[in-house]
Design a protein around this motif. Sequence first.
Motif, PDB file in Angstrom:
ATOM      1  N   ARG A 219       0.836  -1.207   0.000  1.00 48.82           N
ATOM      2  CA  ARG A 219       0.000   0.000   0.000  1.00 48.82           C
ATOM      3  C   ARG A 219       0.863   1.247   0.000  1.00 48.82           C
ATOM      4  O   ARG A 219       0.589   2.218  -0.721  1.00 48.82           O
ATOM      5  CB  ARG A 219      -0.913  -0.013   1.221  1.00 48.82           C
ATOM      6  CG  ARG A 219      -2.022  -1.062   1.160  1.00 48.82           C
ATOM      7  CD  ARG A 219      -2.756  -1.137   2.486  1.00 48.82           C
ATOM      8  NE  ARG A 219      -3.835  -2.129   2.485  1.00 48.82           N
ATOM      9  CZ  ARG A 219      -4.485  -2.508   3.565  1.00 48.82           C
ATOM     10  NH1 ARG A 219      -4.178  -1.979   4.751  1.00 48.82           N
ATOM     11  NH2 ARG A 219      -5.442  -3.410   3.493  1.00 48.82           N
ATOM     12  N   LEU A 220       1.920   1.239   0.802  1.00 52.29           N
ATOM     13  CA  LEU A 220       2.838   2.393   0.825  1.00 52.29           C
ATOM     14  C   LEU A 220       3.495   2.592  -0.545  1.00 52.29           C
ATOM     15  O   LEU A 220       3.683   3.723  -0.984  1.00 52.29           O
ATOM     16  CB  LEU A 220       3.922   2.187   1.887  1.00 52.29           C
ATOM     17  CG  LEU A 220       3.481   2.313   3.350  1.00 52.29           C
ATOM     18  CD1 LEU A 220       4.595   1.840   4.272  1.00 52.29           C
ATOM     19  CD2 LEU A 220       3.103   3.753   3.686  1.00 52.29           C
ATOM     20  N   SER A 221       3.833   1.489  -1.198  1.00 53.54           N
ATOM     21  CA  SER A 221       4.486   1.554  -2.514  1.00 53.54           C
ATOM     22  C   SER A 221       3.603   2.243  -3.543  1.00 53.54           C
ATOM     23  O   SER A 221       4.104   2.888  -4.475  1.00 53.54           O
ATOM     24  CB  SER A 221       4.827   0.144  -3.014  1.00 53.54           C
ATOM     25  OG  SER A 221       5.694  -0.505  -2.128  1.00 53.54           O
ATOM     26  N   PRO A 239       4.227   1.015  13.354  1.00 52.76           N
ATOM     27  CA  PRO A 239       5.230   1.342  14.382  1.00 52.76           C
ATOM     28  C   PRO A 239       6.654   1.270  13.839  1.00 52.76           C
ATOM     29  O   PRO A 239       6.913   0.643  12.809  1.00 52.76           O
ATOM     30  CB  PRO A 239       4.983   0.286  15.460  1.00 52.76           C
ATOM     31  CG  PRO A 239       4.264  -0.818  14.769  1.00 52.76           C
ATOM     32  CD  PRO A 239       3.463  -0.190  13.669  1.00 52.76           C
ATOM     33  N   LEU A 240       7.569   1.899  14.571  1.00 56.52           N
ATOM     34  CA  LEU A 240       8.949   1.991  14.098  1.00 56.52           C
ATOM     35  C   LEU A 240       9.614   0.625  13.960  1.00 56.52           C
ATOM     36  O   LEU A 240      10.445   0.428  13.064  1.00 56.52           O
ATOM     37  CB  LEU A 240       9.775   2.876  15.043  1.00 56.52           C
ATOM     38  CG  LEU A 240       9.465   4.379  14.986  1.00 56.52           C
ATOM     39  CD1 LEU A 240      10.295   5.124  16.022  1.00 56.52           C
ATOM     40  CD2 LEU A 240       9.712   4.945  13.592  1.00 56.52           C
ATOM     41  N   ASP A 241       9.279  -0.339  14.827  1.00 59.79           N
ATOM     42  CA  ASP A 241       9.912  -1.651  14.705  1.00 59.79           C
ATOM     43  C   ASP A 241       9.478  -2.380  13.440  1.00 59.79           C
ATOM     44  O   ASP A 241      10.182  -3.265  12.944  1.00 59.79           O
ATOM     45  CB  ASP A 241       9.664  -2.503  15.949  1.00 59.79           C
ATOM     46  CG  ASP A 241       8.188  -2.775  16.205  1.00 59.79           C
ATOM     47  OD1 ASP A 241       7.340  -2.115  15.575  1.00 59.79           O
ATOM     48  OD2 ASP A 241       7.888  -3.639  17.043  1.00 59.79           O
ATOM     49  N   GLU A 242       8.330  -2.012  12.894  1.00 55.97           N
ATOM     50  CA  GLU A 242       7.928  -2.533  11.583  1.00 55.97           C
ATOM     51  C   GLU A 242       8.606  -1.738  10.475  1.00 55.97           C
ATOM     52  O   GLU A 242       9.118  -2.306   9.507  1.00 55.97           O
ATOM     53  CB  GLU A 242       6.408  -2.469  11.426  1.00 55.97           C
ATOM     54  CG  GLU A 242       5.918  -2.943  10.054  1.00 55.97           C
ATOM     55  CD  GLU A 242       4.409  -2.947   9.930  1.00 55.97           C
ATOM     56  OE1 GLU A 242       3.918  -2.835   8.782  1.00 55.97           O
ATOM     57  OE2 GLU A 242       3.710  -3.054  10.956  1.00 55.97           O
ATOM     58  N   TRP A 246      10.671  -3.004   7.120  1.00 57.60           N
ATOM     59  CA  TRP A 246       9.824  -3.035   5.921  1.00 57.60           C
ATOM     60  C   TRP A 246       9.812  -1.725   5.139  1.00 57.60           C
ATOM     61  O   TRP A 246       9.309  -1.692   4.021  1.00 57.60           O
ATOM     62  CB  TRP A 246       8.386  -3.385   6.295  1.00 57.60           C
ATOM     63  CG  TRP A 246       8.213  -4.787   6.770  1.00 57.60           C
ATOM     64  CD1 TRP A 246       8.333  -5.252   8.057  1.00 57.60           C
ATOM     65  CD2 TRP A 246       7.905  -5.930   5.963  1.00 57.60           C
ATOM     66  NE1 TRP A 246       8.105  -6.604   8.092  1.00 57.60           N
ATOM     67  CE2 TRP A 246       7.835  -7.045   6.828  1.00 57.60           C
ATOM     68  CE3 TRP A 246       7.661  -6.116   4.602  1.00 57.60           C
ATOM     69  CZ2 TRP A 246       7.547  -8.333   6.376  1.00 57.60           C
ATOM     70  CZ3 TRP A 246       7.362  -7.395   4.147  1.00 57.60           C
ATOM     71  CH2 TRP A 246       7.312  -8.484   5.025  1.00 57.60           C
ATOM     72  N   SER A 247      10.358  -0.650   5.694  1.00 54.93           N
ATOM     73  CA  SER A 247      10.264   0.651   5.016  1.00 54.93           C
ATOM     74  C   SER A 247      11.601   1.362   4.858  1.00 54.93           C
ATOM     75  O   SER A 247      11.903   1.891   3.785  1.00 54.93           O
ATOM     76  CB  SER A 247       9.300   1.580   5.770  1.00 54.93           C
ATOM     77  OG  SER A 247       8.005   1.039   5.818  1.00 54.93           O
ATOM     78  N   PHE A 251      12.278   2.714   0.946  1.00 51.08           N
ATOM     79  CA  PHE A 251      11.693   3.992   0.547  1.00 51.08           C
ATOM     80  C   PHE A 251      12.647   5.129   0.905  1.00 51.08           C
ATOM     81  O   PHE A 251      13.528   4.966   1.751  1.00 51.08           O
ATOM     82  CB  PHE A 251      10.355   4.231   1.270  1.00 51.08           C
ATOM     83  CG  PHE A 251       9.300   3.208   0.989  1.00 51.08           C
ATOM     84  CD1 PHE A 251       8.853   2.975  -0.299  1.00 51.08           C
ATOM     85  CD2 PHE A 251       8.734   2.468   2.031  1.00 51.08           C
ATOM     86  CE1 PHE A 251       7.870   2.030  -0.555  1.00 51.08           C
ATOM     87  CE2 PHE A 251       7.757   1.523   1.794  1.00 51.08           C
ATOM     88  CZ  PHE A 251       7.321   1.296   0.488  1.00 51.08           C
ATOM     89  N   ASP A 252      12.441   6.269   0.266  1.00 52.30           N
ATOM     90  CA  ASP A 252      13.170   7.475   0.641  1.00 52.30           C
ATOM     91  C   ASP A 252      12.528   8.029   1.913  1.00 52.30           C
ATOM     92  O   ASP A 252      11.441   8.600   1.876  1.00 52.30           O
ATOM     93  CB  ASP A 252      13.101   8.509  -0.487  1.00 52.30           C
ATOM     94  CG  ASP A 252      13.796   9.817  -0.110  1.00 52.30           C
ATOM     95  OD1 ASP A 252      14.492   9.842   0.936  1.00 52.30           O
ATOM     96  OD2 ASP A 252      13.656  10.807  -0.847  1.00 52.30           O
TER      97      ASP A 252
END
Length: 343
Positions: A219-221, A239-242, A246-247, A251-252
């Motif tokens: 979804r973010l993509s 959350p930050l641990d995800e 995963w991000s 991503f930039d």
Amino acid sequence: MTCQDLNNDIYQLAVILYPPEVINEKFMISLRDCVLKLSETHPVKRWMKWVAASKPLKPEQLQKRTFLMEIINSQFNLITDSKIKNEIIKSLNEIPEDTIGEKILKSYLYLMIGNVARSDNILRDIMAAAPRLNWERTGLRGSMYHKLAVEQAQQIFTKIGKHPADRRTFELFGLYLQSFYNDESLVAMADDIDTSEVESKLNLQFIEGLAPQFVRYLRLSNLSEPRRMKSLRNLKKIPLDEQSYWSWAFFDIDPLVSDAFDPELLRVEKEDQLWFIYLMDNEKLADQFNKKSGKSFLPGRRPYLKTSLDDHHSFMMALYKLIELGDISTELVTKTADQIIHD
């Protein structure tokens, strides 16, 4: 390449890392003539002997492989014959789940005996793991079953994709491979999977339930950068641990980097130093860490990476970083040969 080039660590490493099954036969003959002059302990000579002395399968292993080849190339989508079904179940009990290849083979076999739920759950298990963990599972020391799955991946993917059961989990799996892998043959197979149905339903809660973190990544993509940044600022949702798995590497995230990242950076450094080193490819993250800790992240990491070469799970990821850092040496070539020559 000339025989003289084999005095160079970079050439030695290139030869040892190249898959022997796809090396041109003429090149192998020339290479053999070159290594005749080398000492018995030379890593390239050891590698050549290992390639030449590949052990054939034992009769029992050959019988198991032949049986599985017949199932993989069967024209049927479901095995109902009780004798064959019991043989498949016996194989399922013997196949490990240490590598992605082994997991895919087991997923296919469960599908063939009609256990669609178990088949899909194996693929969901793969997608539930952050890419970094599955990269380690790729490994160098796959079993006979792993090698069979890699060799027959095209046929296995085709059979799974054409199965009449609900294929949304498998379509998602195809997107996982397309998103996080750069093996050309693997990506080409994943590209052949029709993912249009699952892509059109990514916003549905049911689809998110199949692989929550991966679906949120997809979804973010699909968002514009401003909307993606807004979503990533919502730490209750992601959350930050995800995000760190995963991000941040995909991503930039420069507009987001702040002091709020510090606890998560310190946690990853402590619990997963190899991934932490990969995260530091982002200059802004590295600057943030340096500012907070008062030191550069790199000093002291090289010994850690060299130690990681001793574990075949972390070997390839550590090796890649050492090559990127320019730390190609005789010691590195020798350790690479030790990992590859394992039979």
